[in-house]
Design an enzyme around this catalytic site. Structure first.
Site, PDB file in Angstrom:
ATOM      1  N   SER A  67      -3.323  25.854  55.086  1.00 36.81           N
ATOM      2  CA  SER A  67      -4.266  26.959  54.962  1.00 36.81           C
ATOM      3  C   SER A  67      -3.899  28.162  55.815  1.00 36.81           C
ATOM      4  CB  SER A  67      -5.678  26.470  55.288  1.00 36.81           C
ATOM      5  OG  SER A  67      -6.076  25.496  54.354  1.00 36.81           O
TER       6      SER A  67
ATOM      7  N   ASP B 231       7.885  36.280  54.124  1.00 34.23           N
ATOM      8  CA  ASP B 231       8.087  37.285  53.079  1.00 34.23           C
ATOM      9  C   ASP B 231       8.579  38.610  53.643  1.00 34.23           C
ATOM     10  OD1 ASP B 231       7.370  35.498  51.176  1.00 34.23           O
ATOM     11  OD2 ASP B 231       5.555  36.513  50.511  1.00 34.23           O
TER      12      ASP B 231
ATOM     13  N   LYS C 260      -2.187  24.132  50.723  1.00 36.93           N
ATOM     14  CA  LYS C 260      -3.589  24.455  50.406  1.00 36.93           C
ATOM     15  C   LYS C 260      -3.713  25.967  50.254  1.00 36.93           C
ATOM     16  CE  LYS C 260      -8.356  24.159  51.922  1.00 36.93           C
ATOM     17  NZ  LYS C 260      -8.550  25.634  51.905  1.00 36.93           N
TER      18      LYS C 260
END
Length: 471
Positions: free
Chosen positions: A299, A310, A324
């Protein structure tokens, strides 16, 4: 009322607006739908009355209704549920960082209770509970057939009391028992240490104190290291971090990013989508970073990892994360109870949904299993006598008098750091690997600003906003 945004999760309730020209057909359609809903509610009422009247034992009406509500929510997905007054209070206490229990984050998988991660420095972690373990029994009583909340209730008890849990673990030939003493769980959200010249930031959870503690611990660690120029880089250790509050995941990500998107959420309706972008400022001052993850990283941990990966701000090392990628909102429904409802999915800056897929590390590094005690003894040298292994060990070897005492001291210090990292491999192989990566990046004078935007898959700035409107 306050909504708690949990585990990288947020949702927005929007009103429904209907254009005038479609009012007639939609009203008729809604009328038909309502008739069907009322029929189903009548069915529920009939069953409820039948249970009250004919069940073998007298039942409590409140418990029946709460169980029915919880059944409706848990049938949707593993993360939606009803929070009774006690559960709601427990949840609010946990976000503040202190509560009673064993110190494990659990979920349900195929009817079994699965450990998402043990929490650092808690009874469960000290007893040897690991991420991926399945808990089958509590004090000899099977948990099969119980929902998650019921199973968790079995594990609760007074601080200081003992509990015996039965564990199924991959790689073990048969189940085994662990006896654990319940304790008050006081979360140390961020701990720092210096390995060589790398600052290690161990983040164990995301609660109300995470970002402020991280900021203070980083400042202290940099000062202890002798200033930012003495630091090779930072390791953010998110292994076995089960997540927590969304706003804290955003703030921690923002702490290391100067610009660009951090995370976005997309709900059932386009107007419910949200996006968060980083503000200028990097607490690590452009120094190289490594993020450590494993199967217990979930999470909020995955939000931070995805954002830094990224944007090419950090190298991700370890094993695949939990996966998740759904968003929960805790919504009060009475003065003392609430529902936890999945309201959206979240996406990393490059548009990845990691739901059920997890985040793959840039470099996969497995943590070797601990050696049995007898093997440890077998590996120890059988003599303390020193044998020849270098020029310096030869009798009568020439001294090196071409370097100053200061230079010699520096060489010795660097050798000690290398030896310390080598020794760390025995204790924590993944962390030692991360420290070595930072040392290598420092050797080539790497800086975060050196990464060109073209090398980053993350969508940033105005392009991100336009992309959201086009979807």
């Amino acid at each position: 009322m306050k909504h708690y945004l949990l585990a990288g999760a947020i949702g927005t309730l929007a009103g429904i607006t209907v254009a005038t020209q479609f009012a007639g057909p939609l009203v008729a359609q809604e009328s038909g739908r309502n008739a069907s809903v009322y029929e189903q509610l009548d069915l529920f009422g009939n069953v409820f009355e039948r249970v009250r009247a004919d069940y073998v034992e007298q039942v409590d009406d409140k418990e029946l209704i709460e169980a029915a509500i919880n059944g409706m929510l848990t049938s949707l997905d593993p993360h939606s549920s009803f929070l009774s007054a006690k559960d709601y209070d427990d949840m609010q206490t946990q976000t503040r960082g202190s509560f009673g229990g064993l110190g494990i984050e659990v979920g349900q998988e195929d009817g079994l209770i699965k450990v998402i991660s043990p929490i650092d420095d808690t009874p469960a972690a000290e007893a040897g509970v690991k991420a991926g373990d399945y808990i089958t029994h509590v004090n000899g009583e099977s948990l099969m057939g119980l929902n998650l909340d019921e199973a968790v209730e079995k594990m609760r008890g007074p601080v200081g009391s003992e509990i015996k849990i039965t564990i199924l673990r991959e790689g073990e030939k048969e189940p085994f028992d662990l006896t654990i003493t319940r304790d008050t769980i006081k979360l140390t959200v961020v701990k720092t240490r210096i390995e060589g010249r790398a600052v290690v930031l161990r983040v164990s959870t995301f609660n109300d104190e995470t970002f402020s503690t991280l900021e203070a611990e980083m400042e202290k660690a940099i000062e202890d290291a002798g200033g930012i120029d003495k630091v090779t880089g930072f390791v953010v250790d998110l292994r076995n971090n089960p997540g927590g509050l969304l706003n804290q995941a955003i703030e921690v990500s923002d702490a290391f990013l100067d610009k660009g998107e951090i995370v976005s959420t997309r709900g059932r309706k386009p107007e419910e989508s949200e996006r968060w972008n980083a503000k200028a400022g990097d607490l690590a001052q452009g120094k190289p970073m490594v993020v450590l993850i494993n199967g217990g990283s979930a999470s909020a941990s995955e939000i931070v990892t995805g954002a830094l990966q990224d944007h090419r701000r950090a190298i991700v090392v370890g094993t695949k994360s939990f996966g998740k990628g759904s968003v929960q909102t805790v919504m009060p429904v009475t003065a003392d109870s609430a529902i936890r409802l999945t309201t959206a999915r979240y996406y990393t800056p490059s548009g990845r949904s990691i739901q059920s897929l997890g985040i793959q590390p840039d470099i996969i590094v497995e943590q070797p299993a601990a050696k049995p005690t007898d093997e440890d003894e077998a590996d120890k040298p059988r003599t303390e006598s020193k044998f020849l292994n270098s020029e310096a060990d030869l009798r009568g070897a020439l001294n090196n008098d071409s370097i100053s005492d200061e230079e010699r001291k520096q060489i010795e210090q660097e050798a000690e750091q290398v030896e310390a990292t080598a020794k760390l491999r025995e204790e924590d192989y993944q962390l030692a690997y991360a420290v070595d990566i930072l040392k290598g990046l420092a050797a080539v004078d790497y800086h975060a600003q050196a990464v060109p935007d073209a090398a980053k898959p993350a969508v940033t700035g105005e392009d991100a906003a336009q992309g959201a409107q086009a979807e």
